[in-house]
Design an enzyme around this catalytic site. Structure first.
Site, PDB file in Angstrom:
ATOM      1  N   ARG A 105       0.882  -1.176   0.000  1.00 19.65           N
ATOM      2  CA  ARG A 105       0.000   0.000   0.000  1.00 19.65           C
ATOM      3  C   ARG A 105       0.909   1.212   0.000  1.00 19.65           C
ATOM      4  O   ARG A 105       1.660   1.430   0.959  1.00 19.65           O
ATOM      5  CB  ARG A 105      -0.922  -0.024   1.221  1.00 19.65           C
ATOM      6  CG  ARG A 105      -1.705   1.250   1.403  1.00 19.65           C
ATOM      7  CD  ARG A 105      -2.844   1.105   2.381  1.00 19.65           C
ATOM      8  NE  ARG A 105      -3.985   0.432   1.770  1.00 19.65           N
ATOM      9  CZ  ARG A 105      -5.234   0.502   2.200  1.00 19.65           C
ATOM     10  NH1 ARG A 105      -5.527   1.218   3.265  1.00 19.65           N
ATOM     11  NH2 ARG A 105      -6.218  -0.124   1.584  1.00 19.65           N
ATOM     12  N   HIS A 132      -7.023   0.344  -6.862  1.00 19.73           N
ATOM     13  CA  HIS A 132      -7.263  -0.490  -5.672  1.00 19.73           C
ATOM     14  C   HIS A 132      -7.886  -1.812  -6.152  1.00 19.73           C
ATOM     15  O   HIS A 132      -9.071  -2.071  -5.929  1.00 19.73           O
ATOM     16  CB  HIS A 132      -8.188   0.259  -4.705  1.00 19.73           C
ATOM     17  CG  HIS A 132      -8.200  -0.296  -3.310  1.00 19.73           C
ATOM     18  ND1 HIS A 132      -7.362  -1.312  -2.875  1.00 19.73           N
ATOM     19  CD2 HIS A 132      -8.979   0.018  -2.224  1.00 19.73           C
ATOM     20  CE1 HIS A 132      -7.613  -1.579  -1.611  1.00 19.73           C
ATOM     21  NE2 HIS A 132      -8.584  -0.790  -1.188  1.00 19.73           N
ATOM     22  N   GLN A 135      -9.833  -4.436  -3.859  1.00 18.29           N
ATOM     23  CA  GLN A 135     -11.160  -3.950  -3.493  1.00 18.29           C
ATOM     24  C   GLN A 135     -12.161  -4.258  -4.602  1.00 18.29           C
ATOM     25  O   GLN A 135     -13.286  -4.715  -4.348  1.00 18.29           O
ATOM     26  CB  GLN A 135     -11.105  -2.436  -3.257  1.00 18.29           C
ATOM     27  CG  GLN A 135     -12.431  -1.821  -2.883  1.00 18.29           C
ATOM     28  CD  GLN A 135     -12.890  -2.246  -1.505  1.00 18.29           C
ATOM     29  OE1 GLN A 135     -12.156  -2.157  -0.549  1.00 18.29           O
ATOM     30  NE2 GLN A 135     -14.125  -2.722  -1.401  1.00 18.29           N
ATOM     31  N   ASP A 226     -17.328   6.498  -2.244  1.00 17.70           N
ATOM     32  CA  ASP A 226     -16.148   6.303  -1.399  1.00 17.70           C
ATOM     33  C   ASP A 226     -15.946   7.636  -0.678  1.00 17.70           C
ATOM     34  O   ASP A 226     -16.633   8.630  -0.964  1.00 17.70           O
ATOM     35  CB  ASP A 226     -14.943   5.949  -2.303  1.00 17.70           C
ATOM     36  CG  ASP A 226     -13.638   5.744  -1.527  1.00 17.70           C
ATOM     37  OD1 ASP A 226     -13.684   5.515  -0.304  1.00 17.70           O
ATOM     38  OD2 ASP A 226     -12.559   5.816  -2.159  1.00 17.70           O
ATOM     39  N   SER A 230      -9.411  11.252   0.224  1.00 12.56           N
ATOM     40  CA  SER A 230      -8.568  10.066   0.327  1.00 12.56           C
ATOM     41  C   SER A 230      -7.366  10.341   1.218  1.00 12.56           C
ATOM     42  O   SER A 230      -6.987  11.500   1.441  1.00 12.56           O
ATOM     43  CB  SER A 230      -8.101   9.647  -1.074  1.00 12.56           C
ATOM     44  OG  SER A 230      -9.166   9.043  -1.779  1.00 12.56           O
ATOM     45  N   CYS A 268     -16.552   1.071  -0.185  1.00 16.92           N
ATOM     46  CA  CYS A 268     -15.411   0.233   0.211  1.00 16.92           C
ATOM     47  C   CYS A 268     -15.064   0.363   1.683  1.00 16.92           C
ATOM     48  O   CYS A 268     -14.402  -0.514   2.238  1.00 16.92           O
ATOM     49  CB  CYS A 268     -14.206   0.567  -0.651  1.00 16.92           C
ATOM     50  SG  CYS A 268     -13.566   2.238  -0.368  1.00 16.92           S
ATOM     51  N   LEU A 269     -15.504   1.474   2.317  1.00 22.21           N
ATOM     52  CA  LEU A 269     -15.172   1.799   3.711  1.00 22.21           C
ATOM     53  C   LEU A 269     -13.683   2.142   3.829  1.00 22.21           C
ATOM     54  O   LEU A 269     -12.892   1.594   3.059  1.00 22.21           O
ATOM     55  CB  LEU A 269     -15.550   0.671   4.674  1.00 22.21           C
ATOM     56  CG  LEU A 269     -16.935   0.052   4.513  1.00 22.21           C
ATOM     57  CD1 LEU A 269     -17.136  -1.011   5.594  1.00 22.21           C
ATOM     58  CD2 LEU A 269     -18.028   1.100   4.590  1.00 22.21           C
ATOM     59  N   ARG A 295     -13.614  -9.018   1.200  1.00 25.65           N
ATOM     60  CA  ARG A 295     -12.182  -8.730   1.020  1.00 25.65           C
ATOM     61  C   ARG A 295     -11.328  -9.950   1.397  1.00 25.65           C
ATOM     62  O   ARG A 295     -10.296 -10.200   0.785  1.00 25.65           O
ATOM     63  CB  ARG A 295     -11.769  -7.511   1.880  1.00 25.65           C
ATOM     64  CG  ARG A 295     -12.414  -6.180   1.471  1.00 25.65           C
ATOM     65  CD  ARG A 295     -11.948  -5.716   0.101  1.00 25.65           C
ATOM     66  NE  ARG A 295     -10.511  -5.735  -0.010  1.00 25.65           N
ATOM     67  CZ  ARG A 295      -9.705  -4.714   0.329  1.00 25.65           C
ATOM     68  NH1 ARG A 295     -10.228  -3.598   0.761  1.00 25.65           N
ATOM     69  NH2 ARG A 295      -8.402  -4.815   0.191  1.00 25.65           N
TER      70      ARG A 295
HETATM   71  N1   CP Z   1     -11.488  -0.565   1.793  1.00 24.19           N
HETATM   72  C1   CP Z   1     -10.219  -0.538   2.268  1.00 24.19           C
HETATM   73  O1   CP Z   1      -9.226  -0.705   1.553  1.00 24.19           O
HETATM   74  O2   CP Z   1     -10.147  -0.315   3.607  1.00 24.19           O
HETATM   75  P1   CP Z   1      -8.817  -0.129   4.455  1.00 24.19           P
HETATM   76  O3   CP Z   1      -8.211   1.201   4.046  1.00 24.19           O
HETATM   77  O4   CP Z   1      -9.284  -0.142   5.870  1.00 24.19           O
HETATM   78  O5   CP Z   1      -7.883  -1.247   4.131  1.00 24.19           O
HETATM   79  N1  NVA Z   2      -9.927   6.410  -1.721  1.00 23.92           N
HETATM   80  C1  NVA Z   2      -9.566   5.990  -0.394  1.00 23.92           C
HETATM   81  C2  NVA Z   2      -9.762   4.526  -0.259  1.00 23.92           C
HETATM   82  C3  NVA Z   2      -9.446   3.948   1.085  1.00 23.92           C
HETATM   83  C4  NVA Z   2      -9.699   2.481   1.143  1.00 23.92           C
HETATM   84  C5  NVA Z   2      -8.127   6.396  -0.107  1.00 23.92           C
HETATM   85  O1  NVA Z   2      -7.280   6.308  -1.002  1.00 23.92           O
HETATM   86  O2  NVA Z   2      -7.835   6.800   1.020  1.00 23.92           O
END
Ligand code: CP
Ligand code: NVA
Length: 314
Positions: A105, A132, A135, A226, A230, A268-269, A295
């Site tokens: 990540r 992503h 997801q 979403d 971000s 997606c949370l 997931r």
């Molecule tokens: N949806 C998602 O990727 O959540 P996290 O940021 O908690 O991993």
């Molecule tokens: N768009 C968000 C997604 C988190 C799962 C971010 O990049 O923070």
């Protein structure tokens, strides 16, 4: 070179369908207590290089490695030398020489590309600023579960032109669904991503772009959003809250826009109230918690294909 998984665009439509089908099979097996664990990763480690916070991605990936018999190795931003005392290149060379896969990540898309370029082992994108993919696989499982099939469905995105949208849209059109995307007029989907979406569309699947949420949700079977802010965009919060006025997903938005009678809500949370109100988020329309649970199953399917099967998705 090992095959990596950076974006849904890396998959053929058949491969994506296979990952979704495998995820559903794994879910049924785990939920019914019949999951057979041949432990193909026994004695191996999978590194998780995370430069940003995570709940779902970390838990699902660590869980997936355990289900496959391996040992997850979480390397947070304060744990390793990366970015402070050591280059990405050196880190990649070292980590990939001692682990069987890297799940990463990162911030910039160029970081995940650099990791994949110099890694001896598969690199799985656990979110970068552009994509992503894990997801999106979980999301497609949720749609398959809710509607039984993809073709003929229309999905609507109401929100930011961000990483989650990019892979969600790619997966949608790859599986034959139409997508309508509403983003504020100052935050359009980039031409590069529009082109990628067009190039990934199954015959007949279309992508439509607008700045009007009501236009986007017309006839939609799925409404998805979403966070508007971000990770890494915290300084833009006040500006973005202004730009996204009118974008909160509500029952009223779906009714006024004329969403399909059977519409479902996805996210997606993590979620904030500004992008969707409680009435929708906690309603029967909402599949967000199934989506989150998926997931785990999608992570097992992805790791099985890219790490155990060395990039053969079957
Ligand atoms: N949806 C998602 O990727 O959540 P996290 O940021 O908690 O991993
Ligand atoms: N768009 C968000 C997604 C988190 C799962 C971010 O990049 O923070």
């Amino acid at each position: 070179m090992a095959r990596s998984f950076i974006s849904i665009a890396d998959l053929t439509a058949t491969e994506l369908k296979t990952l979704v089908a495998n995820g559903i099979k794994i879910k049924k097996a785990i939920r019914s207590g019949n999951y057979k664990n041949p432990a193909p990763l026994q004695g191996q480690t999978v590194s998780l290089i995370f430069s940003k916070r995570s709940t779902r991605t970390r838990i699902s990936t660590e869980g997936a490695v355990a289900y496959l018999g391996g040992q997850p190795m979480f390397l947070g931003k304060d744990d390793i030398q990366l970015g402070v005392n050591e280059s990405l290149y050196d880190t990649t060379r070292v980590v990939s020489s001692m682990t069987s896969a890297i799940v990463a990540r990162v911030g910039p898309h160029s970081d995940i590309q650099a990791l994949a370029k110099d890694s001896r082992v598969p690199v799985i994108n656990a979110l970068c600023e552009k994509f992503h993919p894990m997801q999106a696989v979980a999301d497609m499982i949720a749609i398959q579960e809710a509607f039984g099939a993809f073709s003929g469905l229309k999905v609507a995105w109401v929100g930011d032109a961000n990483n989650v949208l990019h892979d969600f849209a790619l997966a949608s059109v790859k599986l034959g669904m139409d997508i309508s995307i509403a983003t504020p007029s100052g935050r359009p989907v980039s031409d590069e991503i529009k082109k990628l979406i067009a190039n990934n569309a199954e015959s007949g699947a279309s992508a439509h772009y607008t700045s009007d949420p009501l236009e986007a949700v017309k006839d939609a079977n799925v409404i998805v959003t979403d966070t508007w802010i971000s990770m890494g965009q915290e300084e833009e919060t006040q500006q973005k809250l202004k730009e996204f006025a009118g974008y909160q997903v509500t029952m009223d938005m779906a009714a006024k826009g004329g969403a399909a009678a059977n519409w479902k809500f996805m996210h997606c949370l993590p979620r904030h109230k500004e992008e969707v109100d409680d009435e929708v988020f906690y309603s029967d329309r909402s599949v967000v918690f199934e989506e989150a649970e998926n997931r785990l199953y999608s992570a097992i399917a992805v790791l099985d294909a890219f790490v155990v099967n060395k990039g053969v998705v079957e």
